[in-house]
Design a protein around this motif. Structure first.
Motif, PDB file in Angstrom:
ATOM      1  N   VAL A 100      58.345 -41.303 -12.851  1.00  0.00           N
ATOM      2  CA  VAL A 100      57.575 -41.637 -11.649  1.00  0.00           C
ATOM      3  C   VAL A 100      57.846 -40.624 -10.540  1.00  0.00           C
ATOM      4  O   VAL A 100      56.930 -40.129  -9.872  1.00  0.00           O
ATOM      5  CB  VAL A 100      57.915 -43.062 -11.185  1.00  0.00           C
ATOM      6  CG1 VAL A 100      57.258 -43.365  -9.842  1.00  0.00           C
ATOM      7  CG2 VAL A 100      57.464 -44.087 -12.219  1.00  0.00           C
ATOM      8  N   LEU A 101      59.116 -40.303 -10.328  1.00  0.00           N
ATOM      9  CA  LEU A 101      59.470 -39.355  -9.262  1.00  0.00           C
ATOM     10  C   LEU A 101      58.971 -37.950  -9.584  1.00  0.00           C
ATOM     11  O   LEU A 101      58.636 -37.193  -8.671  1.00  0.00           O
ATOM     12  CB  LEU A 101      60.983 -39.356  -9.059  1.00  0.00           C
ATOM     13  CG  LEU A 101      61.565 -40.661  -8.498  1.00  0.00           C
ATOM     14  CD1 LEU A 101      63.077 -40.546  -8.339  1.00  0.00           C
ATOM     15  CD2 LEU A 101      60.925 -41.014  -7.161  1.00  0.00           C
ATOM     16  N   ALA A 102      58.927 -37.594 -10.871  1.00  0.00           N
ATOM     17  CA  ALA A 102      58.370 -36.291 -11.237  1.00  0.00           C
ATOM     18  C   ALA A 102      56.899 -36.209 -10.853  1.00  0.00           C
ATOM     19  O   ALA A 102      56.430 -35.177 -10.356  1.00  0.00           O
ATOM     20  CB  ALA A 102      58.546 -36.053 -12.738  1.00  0.00           C
ATOM     21  N   VAL A 103      56.162 -37.293 -11.063  1.00  0.00           N
ATOM     22  CA  VAL A 103      54.745 -37.326 -10.674  1.00  0.00           C
ATOM     23  C   VAL A 103      54.614 -37.240  -9.156  1.00  0.00           C
ATOM     24  O   VAL A 103      53.782 -36.491  -8.627  1.00  0.00           O
ATOM     25  CB  VAL A 103      54.079 -38.604 -11.203  1.00  0.00           C
ATOM     26  CG1 VAL A 103      52.656 -38.730 -10.670  1.00  0.00           C
ATOM     27  CG2 VAL A 103      54.059 -38.606 -12.727  1.00  0.00           C
ATOM     28  N   VAL A 104      55.446 -37.999  -8.440  1.00  0.00           N
ATOM     29  CA  VAL A 104      55.391 -37.981  -6.966  1.00  0.00           C
ATOM     30  C   VAL A 104      55.687 -36.583  -6.438  1.00  0.00           C
ATOM     31  O   VAL A 104      54.986 -36.063  -5.552  1.00  0.00           O
ATOM     32  CB  VAL A 104      56.386 -39.007  -6.388  1.00  0.00           C
ATOM     33  CG1 VAL A 104      56.491 -38.854  -4.880  1.00  0.00           C
ATOM     34  CG2 VAL A 104      55.954 -40.423  -6.749  1.00  0.00           C
ATOM     35  N   LEU A 105      56.725 -35.949  -6.969  1.00  0.00           N
ATOM     36  CA  LEU A 105      57.078 -34.613  -6.504  1.00  0.00           C
ATOM     37  C   LEU A 105      55.997 -33.601  -6.855  1.00  0.00           C
ATOM     38  O   LEU A 105      55.689 -32.708  -6.051  1.00  0.00           O
ATOM     39  CB  LEU A 105      58.415 -34.203  -7.130  1.00  0.00           C
ATOM     40  CG  LEU A 105      59.039 -32.893  -6.638  1.00  0.00           C
ATOM     41  CD1 LEU A 105      59.244 -32.931  -5.126  1.00  0.00           C
ATOM     42  CD2 LEU A 105      60.363 -32.640  -7.346  1.00  0.00           C
ATOM     43  N   ALA A 106      55.384 -33.741  -8.038  1.00  0.00           N
ATOM     44  CA  ALA A 106      54.302 -32.839  -8.420  1.00  0.00           C
ATOM     45  C   ALA A 106      53.094 -33.007  -7.494  1.00  0.00           C
ATOM     46  O   ALA A 106      52.463 -32.021  -7.098  1.00  0.00           O
ATOM     47  CB  ALA A 106      53.899 -33.085  -9.868  1.00  0.00           C
ATOM     48  N   LEU A 107      52.779 -34.256  -7.148  1.00  0.00           N
ATOM     49  CA  LEU A 107      51.666 -34.488  -6.211  1.00  0.00           C
ATOM     50  C   LEU A 107      51.978 -33.919  -4.832  1.00  0.00           C
ATOM     51  O   LEU A 107      51.088 -33.404  -4.148  1.00  0.00           O
ATOM     52  CB  LEU A 107      51.384 -35.996  -6.108  1.00  0.00           C
ATOM     53  CG  LEU A 107      50.763 -36.646  -7.351  1.00  0.00           C
ATOM     54  CD1 LEU A 107      50.679 -38.155  -7.170  1.00  0.00           C
ATOM     55  CD2 LEU A 107      49.378 -36.075  -7.623  1.00  0.00           C
ATOM     56  N   PHE A 108      53.233 -34.000  -4.410  1.00  0.00           N
ATOM     57  CA  PHE A 108      53.613 -33.434  -3.103  1.00  0.00           C
ATOM     58  C   PHE A 108      53.451 -31.915  -3.103  1.00  0.00           C
ATOM     59  O   PHE A 108      52.879 -31.339  -2.171  1.00  0.00           O
ATOM     60  CB  PHE A 108      55.054 -33.822  -2.770  1.00  0.00           C
ATOM     61  CG  PHE A 108      55.579 -33.175  -1.516  1.00  0.00           C
ATOM     62  CD1 PHE A 108      55.166 -33.615  -0.266  1.00  0.00           C
ATOM     63  CD2 PHE A 108      56.470 -32.114  -1.596  1.00  0.00           C
ATOM     64  CE1 PHE A 108      55.636 -33.013   0.901  1.00  0.00           C
ATOM     65  CE2 PHE A 108      56.950 -31.503  -0.449  1.00  0.00           C
ATOM     66  CZ  PHE A 108      56.532 -31.955   0.811  1.00  0.00           C
ATOM     67  N   ILE A 109      53.943 -31.268  -4.149  1.00  0.00           N
ATOM     68  CA  ILE A 109      53.808 -29.813  -4.233  1.00  0.00           C
ATOM     69  C   ILE A 109      52.340 -29.425  -4.348  1.00  0.00           C
ATOM     70  O   ILE A 109      51.878 -28.448  -3.738  1.00  0.00           O
ATOM     71  CB  ILE A 109      54.620 -29.268  -5.423  1.00  0.00           C
ATOM     72  CG1 ILE A 109      56.107 -29.578  -5.238  1.00  0.00           C
ATOM     73  CG2 ILE A 109      54.415 -27.769  -5.573  1.00  0.00           C
ATOM     74  CD1 ILE A 109      56.967 -29.198  -6.419  1.00  0.00           C
ATOM     75  N   GLY A 110      51.581 -30.221  -5.133  1.00  0.00           N
ATOM     76  CA  GLY A 110      50.146 -29.971  -5.206  1.00  0.00           C
ATOM     77  C   GLY A 110      49.474 -30.116  -3.850  1.00  0.00           C
ATOM     78  O   GLY A 110      48.548 -29.358  -3.519  1.00  0.00           O
ATOM     79  N   GLY A 111      49.943 -31.069  -3.048  1.00  0.00           N
ATOM     80  CA  GLY A 111      49.407 -31.225  -1.692  1.00  0.00           C
ATOM     81  C   GLY A 111      49.682 -30.011  -0.824  1.00  0.00           C
ATOM     82  O   GLY A 111      48.821 -29.599  -0.023  1.00  0.00           O
TER      83      GLY A 111
END
Length: 444
Positions: free
Chosen positions: A57-68
């Protein structure tokens, strides 16, 4: 000779309780040195914070943040505001936040719920599109996950999808069978086609020790040229355009999950292939967790030498695993040919076979984890189109987010360091006071 540390039995009123064992530190004669740190059983919170589910879950959150951040850097207004960043830094931050917020809101509207649609069907339609995109990802991801559990890295889901699509499409348009039977025959054709294509590297590895990564990659290329050749044949393409086969018969297609007579104004493409994906997930879970073959698959994946010593046939399990993986990839092909495309095209497999590897990794090679990871990636695919059309954000950002998820899943220490999570390989310890240490030594 020094005394060895031991636990003595207690016959008092607390005899039923678990006693603490204190080991004598090296160099302290007679065990006079008290232990200051004691390993204790991890708490529930510690287990959750160090668990693999939270890591995903945190990997997805961090990936979305970097994508942002990438979305913000790609925004023209943000770049313009960055030219005078040191004069008015809040302008750059505000423009970047606006670009990121609008892009992700558009992605949510395109993948989950569009509250700006005129009808209820239009509002719910994005969720159904996410489920449509998720079906082949879930099915192919389950095949990849089975391979991972057996210690096999199956890169051939793309080719297995293509061959399964060729067989089920041919059975779908070349024969005229009764309604239910025609659909079942086409589905079984896709299963068999994918299973045969998956079984080839399994047999080569079991019999000759061939590397399954190299063999499956080569079979992917063969499948790509095979479908190109088949679409140029008169039986698959009477017009000789090389682009699309005849449409499969109406009796060989997956029925819509929400038919028009039930909801007249809906335009949903969601079909019964999603139910097949759910049933396949349940079947794979039962296979891996409750069956003898599943136990052997997990045993071979954990330690082939030990499994062989225990009397298991590693070669047989390798072949079975690759056949099952190919069958599930062939089942994913039926979702495309019999569900959405309803004919055979050169791009029928799209990138589902390769995306399925990411889905299986994100799902930690567990059936239900793979199922929900497939839903997430289906939502990213469905939402990316509206995000691009409304905010002019490149759809390649979705591919970047997917790649970042793979990178972060492969680097758990990086995620732990960012979110300050405990390492499961280092059990939590608590400091024990000197008085408690003396008490424990006395009771021991």
């Amino acid at each position: 000779m020094s005394d060895q540390p031991h636990a003595s039995q207690s016959h008092g009123p607390d005899a039923g309780e678990e006693q603490s064992v204190t080991a004598t530190p090296p160099g302290d004669a007679g065990g006079s040195g008290p232990t200051l740190r004691e390993q204790e059983r991890p708490s529930v919170l510690h287990q959750i914070l160090s668990g693999s589910a939270l890591m995903s879950v945190l990997a997805v959150v961090l990936a979305l943040f970097i994508g942002g951040l990438l979305i913000a850097f790609a925004d023209e207004d943000t770049r313009e505001a960055a030219t005078y960043f040191f004069a008015r830094p809040l302008d750059t931050i505000s423009a970047g936040w606006t670009a990121m917020w609008e892009a992700y809101v558009a992605m949510f509207r395109g993948s989950v719920f569009d509250w700006r649609a005129d009808t209820l069907a239009g509002m719910v339609d994005p969720l159904t599109e996410s489920m449509v995109f998720a079906v082949p990802l879930i099915l192919a991801g389950l095949g990849i996950a089975i391979g991972f559990r057996a210690g096999l890295f199956n890169i051939g889901a793309q080719g297995q999808i293509i061959v399964g699509a060729i067989v089920c499409a041919w059975l779908g348009f070349a024969f005229d069978l009764p309604p239910v039977i025609h659909l079942l025959v086409a589905i079984m054709g896709g299963l068999v086609g994918g299973a045969v294509w998956g079984g080839i590297p399994g047999v080569l590895k079991a019999r000759f020790g061939a590397n399954e990564v190299i063999v499956t990659i080569m079979l992917n290329y063969i499948a790509v040229y095979l479908i190109s050749y088949m679409l140029k044949q008169p039986s698959f393409n009477p017009g000789r355009t090389g682009q699309r086969s005849p449409a499969v018969g109406a009796d060989a297609t997956y029925p819509l999950l929400v038919p028009q007579w039930l909801w007249p104004d809906n335009g949903f493409r969601l079909h019964w292939g999603f139910v097949v994906a759910i049933l396949a997930t349940i079947a794979v879970w039962w296979l891996l967790e409750r069956s003898t073959v599943g136990f052997q698959i997990r045993a071979v994946g954990a330690n082939p030498a030990a499994a062989r010593t225990a009397g298991m046939s590693v070669g047989r399990i390798t072949v079975i695993t690759m056949v099952l993986a190919g069958a599930l990839a062939g089942l994913a092909a039926t979702a495309q040919v019999l569900g959405t495309e309803r004919s055979l095209t050169a791009g029928v497999a799209a990138s589902f076979g390769f995306d399925a590897i990411t889905v299986a990794l994100l799902g930690r090679s567990r059936p239900w984890g793979t199922f929900f990871a497939g839903l997430l990636f289906g939502a990213l695919k469905a939402g990316g189109f509206l995000m691009q059309s409304l905010t002019a954000t490149p759809i390649d950002i979705v591919l970047v987010v997917q790649s970042l998820i793979v990178l972060l899943i492969a680097a758990p220490p990086l995620v732990r360091s960012v979110f300050r999570l405990p390492d499961p390989d280092k059990p939590r310890r608590r400091r024990v006071s000197r008085g408690d240490a003396k008490t424990q030594e006395a009771t021991a």
